[in-house]
Design an enzyme around this catalytic site. Structure first.
Site, mmCIF file in Angstrom:
data_model
loop_
_atom_site.group_PDB
_atom_site.id
_atom_site.type_symbol
_atom_site.label_atom_id
_atom_site.label_comp_id
_atom_site.label_asym_id
_atom_site.label_seq_id
_atom_site.Cartn_x
_atom_site.Cartn_y
_atom_site.Cartn_z
ATOM 1 N N TYR A 162 0.852 -1.183 0.000
ATOM 2 C CA TYR A 162 0.000 0.000 0.000
ATOM 3 C C TYR A 162 0.894 1.242 0.000
ATOM 4 O O TYR A 162 1.215 1.831 1.026
ATOM 5 C CB TYR A 162 -0.923 -0.001 1.215
ATOM 6 C CG TYR A 162 -2.012 -1.044 1.165
ATOM 7 C CD1 TYR A 162 -2.251 -1.784 0.002
ATOM 8 C CD2 TYR A 162 -2.810 -1.299 2.268
ATOM 9 C CE1 TYR A 162 -3.250 -2.746 -0.051
ATOM 10 C CE2 TYR A 162 -3.814 -2.255 2.226
ATOM 11 C CZ TYR A 162 -4.024 -2.977 1.073
ATOM 12 O OH TYR A 162 -5.014 -3.922 1.042
ATOM 13 N N PRO A 177 -15.830 -3.391 0.464
ATOM 14 C CA PRO A 177 -17.170 -3.846 0.839
ATOM 15 C C PRO A 177 -18.300 -2.912 0.437
ATOM 16 O O PRO A 177 -19.467 -3.302 0.501
ATOM 17 C CB PRO A 177 -17.081 -3.949 2.366
ATOM 18 C CG PRO A 177 -16.072 -2.920 2.744
ATOM 19 C CD PRO A 177 -15.046 -2.973 1.629
#
Length: 294
Positions: free
Chosen positions: A53, A209
């Site tokens: 990341y 999500p």
């Protein structure tokens, strides 16, 4: 706050996906640290990161270092916070993602992640993605070695099939505690993996999500966001955000589910964390399922 158990550790039922704070379009460090602190203030005790990341090629581990600094600067104890990280992917700096899951790479990556996080052992270490050039059993075997060496306390796997979950479970046994695949109102391809995780007693961490409800960091600043869905209608009726409805639906869908929505602003994670207080009724759940299946 609702809770889930990962590797004998009780954590919040909503985690913080830390990726948006380190990749393209990331905020400045002050806002990023404020976002982590807002998550902790809201009762979030699971933070999901990865060595890949980062934005530029020369900043491997940017997000892990950021999380470590944010925890160190928090005004209260953070020993109860589970930081889950991942290894096996890379970013050359041109916007692409690579995969390298050789045993040597994974073991070296885990040791480097532990140093960046400032821990003796990583609470949860996840194999970020299967490497098509490396036998799956060899990559998972590296996790077994990391467990045996005490470098990591628990192992997880990400972006996997049911067959890969079963094979990893045979190799890792109780050391395997989680599966992280994409899952959202817009993307439900991993329903078989979710059901298997539930059967095996594994926690399922859906990445991205809020797909179909909110724009993902992977979409860039102009990515698509659906409007006018059943999630939005129920949100209006309840006086809450569509994101909260989506997260509440995920939590109701399976006891194995533990969403880790990404955030780069304090308001975003504060809003997401409130989803644990939203209980959808039977009518609402049926309406959402009917729309998603139809």
């Amino acid at each position: 706050m609702q809770y889930r158990t990962i590797a004998h550790t009780t954590v919040s039922a909503i985690g913080l996906g830390a990726m948006p704070m380190s990749i393209e379009h990331r905020p400045d460090e002050a806002r990023a640290i404020a976002t982590v602190h807002a998550a902790l203030d809201a009762g979030v005790t699971l933070i999901d990161t990865a060595d890949s990341y980062h934005w530029h090629a020369d900043e491997v581990g940017h997000n892990e270092l950021l999380i470590a600094r944010a925890l160190a600067r928090y005004g209260s104890p953070t020993s109860h916070v589970l930081v889950a990280t991942k290894g096996g992917r890379g970013r050359p700096g041109d916007g692409s993602w690579t995969v390298t899951a050789t045993p040597d790479h994974l073991k070296q990556a885990a040791e480097a992640s532990a140093k960046r996080l400032g821990v003796d052992a990583i609470g949860l270490y996840q194999l970020h993605k299967p490497d098509p050039t490396v036998p799956w059993a060899e990559s998972v075997g590296a996790l077994r070695e990391l467990l045996d060496a005490g470098t990591i306390r628990a192992a997880g796997i990400s972006n996997v099939t049911t067959a890969q979950i079963r094979q990893a479970y045979r190799i890792l046994g109780d050391g395997l505690v989680s599966v992280q695949n994409q899952y959202s109102p817009a993307v439900r391809d991993s329903e078989p993996e979710l059901q298997l995780s539930e059967q095996l007693g594994l926690v399922f961490l859906p990445w991205s999500p809020l797909g179909g409800i909110s724009r993902s960091s992977l979409d860039g600043p102009s990515g698509p966001t659906s409007i006018g869905t059943a999630f939005h209608r129920i949100a209006t009726e309840r006086g809450v955000s569509p994101q909260q409805v989506a997260l509440a639906w995920l939590l109701a869908h399976s006891p194995a589910m533990l969403p880790v929505p990404g955030a780069s602003r304090p308001a975003s994670i504060t809003n997401s964390a409130r989803a644990v207080d939203l209980t959808l009724n039977t009518r609402e759940l049926v309406e959402l399922e009917d729309v998603l299946q139809g």
